[in-house]
Motif scaffolding. Structure first.
Motif, PDB file in Angstrom:
ATOM      1  N   VAL A 140       0.812  -1.209   0.000  1.00  0.00           N
ATOM      2  CA  VAL A 140       0.000   0.000   0.000  1.00  0.00           C
ATOM      3  C   VAL A 140       0.852   1.269   0.000  1.00  0.00           C
ATOM      4  N   LEU A 141       2.096   1.187   0.473  1.00  0.00           N
ATOM      5  CA  LEU A 141       2.981   2.350   0.460  1.00  0.00           C
ATOM      6  C   LEU A 141       3.763   2.457  -0.846  1.00  0.00           C
ATOM      7  N   GLY A 142       4.031   1.348  -1.487  1.00  0.00           N
ATOM      8  CA  GLY A 142       4.763   1.354  -2.751  1.00  0.00           C
ATOM      9  C   GLY A 142       6.250   1.448  -2.549  1.00  0.00           C
ATOM     10  N   VAL A 143       6.671   2.535  -1.941  1.00  0.00           N
ATOM     11  CA  VAL A 143       8.073   2.752  -1.603  1.00  0.00           C
ATOM     12  C   VAL A 143       8.104   3.306  -0.184  1.00  0.00           C
ATOM     13  N   ALA A 144       9.025   2.764   0.631  1.00  0.00           N
ATOM     14  CA  ALA A 144       8.964   3.098   2.057  1.00  0.00           C
ATOM     15  C   ALA A 144      10.272   2.780   2.751  1.00  0.00           C
ATOM     16  N   THR A 145      10.533   3.509   3.830  1.00  0.00           N
ATOM     17  CA  THR A 145      11.629   3.146   4.723  1.00  0.00           C
ATOM     18  C   THR A 145      11.139   2.056   5.678  1.00  0.00           C
ATOM     19  N   ALA A 146      12.068   1.474   6.421  1.00  0.00           N
ATOM     20  CA  ALA A 146      11.680   0.483   7.425  1.00  0.00           C
ATOM     21  C   ALA A 146      10.742   1.100   8.454  1.00  0.00           C
ATOM     22  N   ALA A 147      11.006   2.334   8.838  1.00  0.00           N
ATOM     23  CA  ALA A 147      10.135   3.006   9.815  1.00  0.00           C
ATOM     24  C   ALA A 147       8.730   3.197   9.251  1.00  0.00           C
ATOM     25  N   ASP A 148       8.623   3.532   7.957  1.00  0.00           N
ATOM     26  CA  ASP A 148       7.310   3.653   7.320  1.00  0.00           C
ATOM     27  C   ASP A 148       6.564   2.322   7.357  1.00  0.00           C
ATOM     28  N   LEU A 149       7.274   1.253   7.037  1.00  0.00           N
ATOM     29  CA  LEU A 149       6.654  -0.077   7.010  1.00  0.00           C
ATOM     30  C   LEU A 149       6.160  -0.480   8.398  1.00  0.00           C
ATOM     31  N   ARG A 150       6.953  -0.183   9.417  1.00  0.00           N
ATOM     32  CA  ARG A 150       6.543  -0.513  10.785  1.00  0.00           C
ATOM     33  C   ARG A 150       5.330   0.304  11.210  1.00  0.00           C
ATOM     34  N   ASP A 151       5.320   1.571  10.811  1.00  0.00           N
ATOM     35  CA  ASP A 151       4.303   2.498  11.302  1.00  0.00           C
ATOM     36  C   ASP A 151       2.910   2.137  10.817  1.00  0.00           C
ATOM     37  N   TYR A 152       2.786   1.541   9.652  1.00  0.00           N
ATOM     38  CA  TYR A 152       1.461   1.365   9.043  1.00  0.00           C
ATOM     39  C   TYR A 152       0.530   0.568   9.949  1.00  0.00           C
ATOM     40  N   TYR A 153       1.037  -0.533  10.500  1.00  0.00           N
ATOM     41  CA  TYR A 153       0.252  -1.321  11.454  1.00  0.00           C
ATOM     42  C   TYR A 153       0.833  -1.237  12.860  1.00  0.00           C
ATOM     43  N   ARG A 154       1.599  -0.183  13.117  1.00  0.00           N
ATOM     44  CA  ARG A 154       2.130   0.112  14.450  1.00  0.00           C
ATOM     45  C   ARG A 154       2.916  -1.080  15.026  1.00  0.00           C
ATOM     46  N   LEU A 155       3.868  -1.564  14.247  1.00  0.00           N
ATOM     47  CA  LEU A 155       4.739  -2.645  14.708  1.00  0.00           C
ATOM     48  C   LEU A 155       5.992  -2.073  15.344  1.00  0.00           C
ATOM     49  N   LYS A 156       6.439  -2.706  16.394  1.00  0.00           N
ATOM     50  CA  LYS A 156       7.706  -2.329  17.024  1.00  0.00           C
ATOM     51  C   LYS A 156       8.853  -2.920  16.214  1.00  0.00           C
ATOM     52  N   PRO A 157      10.084  -2.347  16.368  1.00  0.00           N
ATOM     53  CA  PRO A 157      11.212  -2.890  15.599  1.00  0.00           C
ATOM     54  C   PRO A 157      11.376  -4.393  15.764  1.00  0.00           C
ATOM     55  N   GLU A 158      11.232  -4.900  16.995  1.00  0.00           N
ATOM     56  CA  GLU A 158      11.425  -6.344  17.199  1.00  0.00           C
ATOM     57  C   GLU A 158      10.309  -7.171  16.567  1.00  0.00           C
ATOM     58  N   GLU A 159       9.175  -6.520  16.247  1.00  0.00           N
ATOM     59  CA  GLU A 159       8.078  -7.230  15.584  1.00  0.00           C
ATOM     60  C   GLU A 159       8.175  -7.135  14.068  1.00  0.00           C
ATOM     61  N   ALA A 160       8.887  -6.125  13.577  1.00  0.00           N
ATOM     62  CA  ALA A 160       8.888  -5.851  12.141  1.00  0.00           C
ATOM     63  C   ALA A 160      10.195  -6.158  11.445  1.00  0.00           C
ATOM     64  N   ASP A 161      11.319  -5.971  12.117  1.00  0.00           N
ATOM     65  CA  ASP A 161      12.597  -6.065  11.405  1.00  0.00           C
ATOM     66  C   ASP A 161      12.846  -7.454  10.837  1.00  0.00           C
ATOM     67  N   HIS A 162      12.476  -8.490  11.594  1.00  0.00           N
ATOM     68  CA  HIS A 162      12.640  -9.859  11.072  1.00  0.00           C
ATOM     69  C   HIS A 162      11.726 -10.069   9.866  1.00  0.00           C
ATOM     70  N   ALA A 163      10.536  -9.441   9.897  1.00  0.00           N
ATOM     71  CA  ALA A 163       9.579  -9.596   8.804  1.00  0.00           C
ATOM     72  C   ALA A 163      10.070  -8.884   7.550  1.00  0.00           C
ATOM     73  N   ILE A 164      10.668  -7.717   7.711  1.00  0.00           N
ATOM     74  CA  ILE A 164      11.238  -6.998   6.563  1.00  0.00           C
ATOM     75  C   ILE A 164      12.350  -7.830   5.931  1.00  0.00           C
ATOM     76  N   ALA A 165      13.219  -8.371   6.772  1.00  0.00           N
ATOM     77  CA  ALA A 165      14.316  -9.205   6.260  1.00  0.00           C
ATOM     78  C   ALA A 165      13.779 -10.423   5.515  1.00  0.00           C
ATOM     79  N   ALA A 166      12.737 -11.046   6.055  1.00  0.00           N
ATOM     80  CA  ALA A 166      12.164 -12.237   5.425  1.00  0.00           C
ATOM     81  C   ALA A 166      11.509 -11.895   4.093  1.00  0.00           C
ATOM     82  N   GLN A 167      10.816 -10.783   4.032  1.00  0.00           N
ATOM     83  CA  GLN A 167      10.161 -10.393   2.782  1.00  0.00           C
ATOM     84  C   GLN A 167      11.187  -9.959   1.738  1.00  0.00           C
ATOM     85  N   ALA A 168      12.290  -9.384   2.190  1.00  0.00           N
ATOM     86  CA  ALA A 168      13.369  -9.049   1.256  1.00  0.00           C
ATOM     87  C   ALA A 168      13.985 -10.327   0.687  1.00  0.00           C
TER      88      ALA A 168
END
Length: 392
Positions: free
Chosen positions: A223-251
């Motif tokens: 839905v963002l198209g292009v985003a920083t890690a902070a943008d990606l976390r913010d959309y569903y209000r994820l904390k770094p420890e909840e999102a960073d592993h997910a960003i790495a996995a999706q990458a």
């Protein structure tokens, strides 16, 4: 080596991902509305009604005029017609039902007292019996608002208003109750999920937290198209420890492509299905809680537009106004409009229009068209514009 995008291309990708640049349907129906919500992933709820409540506006910004009762039916209608549910996602939100399983890990954390403010967490431990008493009463008597417990009116006789409200919020966060409907001045009526949400949704399997977080990050990126890690976390209000592993996995899975955006100091990601249009045309007034602008630093990075809501700022200290909507014209945020619906007089009031320094000459003319469109949608007879402030 990562791809480098110009800020202009990053902006076009973001606008296309958010559903801008598409011709408005001649007559918006429920399918158009559901497609828009499916694209955005949520509508943020807000009770301020000086113009219209904020959750109605993102669809109007992308589709033009539509029947708001379509959204109300999907959100708070009979169970067989429900398409949405309320929960904490990006703040309090209306969400498509298929997101329910992806947020159960958050409900479980709230149930254990691991998230939420301190007054809420206490109901997971020392005040759990009191919360259970409220839950039992709702189970026995049906949908209830916080006001129904006010001034010790519950059978237990224990409750003060604030104590009950905290208990209800903990039950809501933990998924033990949900919103049955809204009444009066937008007060929530709470009920058991099994009496409100379709059984087919409640019966869906619950993914583990890591899998759900990966899915939420993928949706954020889409839905963002292009985003920083902070943008990606913010959309569903994820904390770094909840999102960073997910960003790495999706990458690693190829869903997120690492990129650089000119002028951004942070590394960025682009969804693999992101579309780069040759140009984006269109105009829209945006709610303060529209996902294009709700993350203020992102709006500044993408558009060079510094935006703050001033509802809670004393009147003499406000810079732009009380309820100010950014005006999107083609690929830029070109003005700020302080709006109010004077329902008694049947007038849409634009107290002030403040143009940005780069606003093109046709801005006022195109804004007038959007104000007329909004007035008609809100059932108002006319538009009255106060000051138009040109850039100095």
């Amino acid at each position: 080596m990562s791809t480098t995008l110009s800020i202009k291309d990053a902006r076009r990708i973001a606008l296309a991902a958010q559903g801008f640049g598409i011709r408005h349907p001649e007559r918006t129906n429920a399918a158009h509305l559901r497609k828009t919500l499916g694209r955005l992933g949520l509508f943020q709820l807000d009770s301020v009604n000086v113009l219209t409540r904020a959750h109605y506006l993102p669809a109007f910004s992308r589709l033009g005029s539509y029947d708001r009762t379509l959204l109300e039916r999907d959100a708070w209608g009979p169970v067989r017609q429900r398409r949405l549910f309320e929960y904490w996602a990006h703040e309090a939100s209306l969400l498509p039902l298929d997101l329910h399983p992806l947020l159960r890990w958050r409900m479980a954390r709230a149930e254990r007292g691991e998230i939420g403010y301190q007054s809420l967490k206490r109901f997971a431990v020392e005040h759990r019996p009191e919360a259970q008493a409220i839950l039992d009463r709702i189970a026995a008597e049906g949908p209830m608002a916080a006001a129904d417990f006010e001034n010790g009116s519950s059978k237990s006789g224990w409750w003060e208003w604030s104590h009950t409200k905290h208990a209800l919020e903990w039950l809501f966060w933990s998924g033990k109750i949900t919103t049955a409907t809204r009444r009066g001045s937008f007060a929530r009526l709470y009920d058991l999920p099994e009496r409100v949400l379709p059984k087919a949704i409640l019966d869906l399997p619950t993914p583990d937290a890591a899998s759900a977080q990966r899915a939420l990050i993928e949706r954020s990126a889409r839905v963002l198209g292009v985003a920083t890690a902070a943008d990606l976390r913010d959309y569903y209000r994820l904390k770094p420890e909840e999102a960073d592993h997910a960003i790495a996995a999706q990458a690693e899975a190829g869903a997120l492509i690492p990129i650089r955006v000119e002028g951004w100091s942070q590394k960025a990601w682009m969804h693999r299905d992101a579309r780069l249009p040759r140009r984006v045309r269109g105009a829209a007034l945006l709610a303060p809680f529209d996902p294009l602008v709700w993350e203020r630093s992102r709006a500044e990075r993408l558009f060079g537009f510094r935006y703050r809501i001033e509802i809670y700022v004393p009147q003499d200290k406000r810079i732009h106004g009380y309820y100010v909507l950014p005006f999107l014209m083609d690929e830029a945020l070109v003005a700020r409009v302080d709006l109010k619906a004077d329902r008694q007089a049947g007038i849409l009031l634009a107290h002030r229009v403040i143009l940005e320094p780069y606003a093109p000459a046709e801005t006022v003319e195109r804004l007038a068209i959007e104000l007329d469109r909004m007035a008609a949608w809100l059932g108002l007879d006319a538009v009255r514009v106060g000051k138009i402030i040109q850039p100095s």
